[in-house]
Design an enzyme around this catalytic site. Structure first.
Site, mmCIF file in Angstrom:
data_model
loop_
_atom_site.group_PDB
_atom_site.id
_atom_site.type_symbol
_atom_site.label_atom_id
_atom_site.label_comp_id
_atom_site.label_asym_id
_atom_site.label_seq_id
_atom_site.Cartn_x
_atom_site.Cartn_y
_atom_site.Cartn_z
ATOM 1 N N CYS A 103 7.545 -9.579 7.372
ATOM 2 C CA CYS A 103 6.086 -9.761 7.330
ATOM 3 C C CYS A 103 5.719 -11.212 7.600
ATOM 4 C CB CYS A 103 5.510 -9.279 6.004
ATOM 5 S SG CYS A 103 6.127 -10.156 4.564
ATOM 6 N N GLN B 209 10.567 -10.447 -3.615
ATOM 7 C CA GLN B 209 11.934 -10.958 -3.786
ATOM 8 C C GLN B 209 12.167 -11.509 -5.195
ATOM 9 O OE1 GLN B 209 13.394 -13.389 -0.547
ATOM 10 N NE2 GLN B 209 14.861 -14.404 -1.879
ATOM 11 N N CYS C 87 8.943 -5.222 1.527
ATOM 12 C CA CYS C 87 7.960 -5.933 0.708
ATOM 13 C C CYS C 87 6.820 -4.990 0.360
ATOM 14 C CB CYS C 87 7.447 -7.184 1.414
ATOM 15 S SG CYS C 87 6.123 -6.907 2.579
ATOM 16 N N GLU C 88 6.308 -5.178 -0.845
ATOM 17 C CA GLU C 88 5.254 -4.268 -1.307
ATOM 18 C C GLU C 88 3.886 -4.637 -0.754
ATOM 19 O OE1 GLU C 88 5.790 -4.603 -5.499
ATOM 20 O OE2 GLU C 88 4.201 -6.085 -5.734
ATOM 21 N N HIS C 89 3.773 -5.767 -0.093
ATOM 22 C CA HIS C 89 2.474 -6.156 0.457
ATOM 23 C C HIS C 89 2.241 -5.615 1.857
ATOM 24 C CE1 HIS C 89 3.288 -9.634 -2.454
ATOM 25 N NE2 HIS C 89 2.459 -8.793 -3.019
ATOM 26 N N HIS C 90 3.316 -5.473 2.639
ATOM 27 C CA HIS C 90 3.177 -5.008 4.021
ATOM 28 C C HIS C 90 4.085 -3.825 4.341
ATOM 29 C CE1 HIS C 90 2.228 -9.355 3.877
ATOM 30 N NE2 HIS C 90 1.255 -9.021 4.687
ATOM 31 N N HIS D 160 12.007 -12.277 5.609
ATOM 32 C CA HIS D 160 10.887 -11.355 5.418
ATOM 33 C C HIS D 160 10.198 -11.124 6.759
ATOM 34 C CE1 HIS D 160 10.598 -11.658 0.875
ATOM 35 N NE2 HIS D 160 11.548 -12.516 1.183
HETATM 36 ZN ZN LIG Z 1 5.009 -8.825 3.017
#
Ligand SMILES: [Zn+2]
Length: 190
Positions: free
Chosen positions: A153, A123, A82-85, A151
């Protein structure tokens, strides 16, 4: 990616995570080779940026005559981040398409998944990118993609909802507009 620079960034992160105040900037024994390993692993996990879907989806018509039923490849394994975490996303992808005289080798579909999965992702975008690449390079009458993924995260932090799957879908062409085709695909995919 410049692997040496990436490794240096990892080393700095490790110092922040585990650095010992008495030896500022030093890593303990077990972590010494970790920055290089992590940089190498990220080179692989993000290798999709350098892959060309057009090259992978070279189509062939041999064997396509008379194919007027949906082709579905179910539960292709998918591994992404994931690009956030930058945490792991993993699960399965089901791809279906209704050929329009052009078909593609089935193993190519799992390679197509890797083109977009080996990037930093959300996703929803991953699902759409796979569907849009199918439309662009294969020009099918219709195409559908369903991803069921977990996920890390979400699962390993906060509410820790283990085993919680996120399901996304992208439908194109007749799989979007024709209820029969749509239902057939979703029945096979779910
Ligand atoms: Zn994430």
């Amino acid at each position: 990616m410049n692997r040496d620079q990436a490794a240096e960034s990892v080393r700095q992160l490790l110092v922040q995570i585990e650095g010992r105040p008495e030896e500022v900037g030093k890593l303990r024994e077990g972590l010494i080779e970790t920055p290089d390993r992590v940089a190498k692993a990220w080179e692989f996990w993000t290798s999709g940026y350098g892959m060309d879907p057009a090259e992978i989806l070279k189509t062939f018509e041999d064997g396509a005559e008379g194919v007027d039923e949906m082709v579905v490849v179910k539960d292709i394994p998918v591994y992404s981040h994931c690009e956030h975490h930058m945490a792991a996303i993993f699960g399965t992808v089901t791809i279906g398409y209704l050929p329009n005289k052009r078909i593609v080798g089935l193993s190519k579909l799992s390679r197509l998944v890797n083109v977009y999965a080996r990037r930093l992702q959300v996703q929803e975008r991953l699902t759409c990118q796979i569907a849009d690449a199918m439309v662009e390079h294969l020009a099918p009458l219709g195409c559908g993609v369903v991803i069921k993924a977990r996920h890390m995260c979400m699962e390993s932090r906060g509410v820790c909802q283990q085993g919680h799957h996120t399901i996304t879908s992208a439908l194109r062409g007749v799989l979007k507009t024709e209820p029969d085709a749509r239902n057939e695909f979703l029945r096979l995919a779910m």
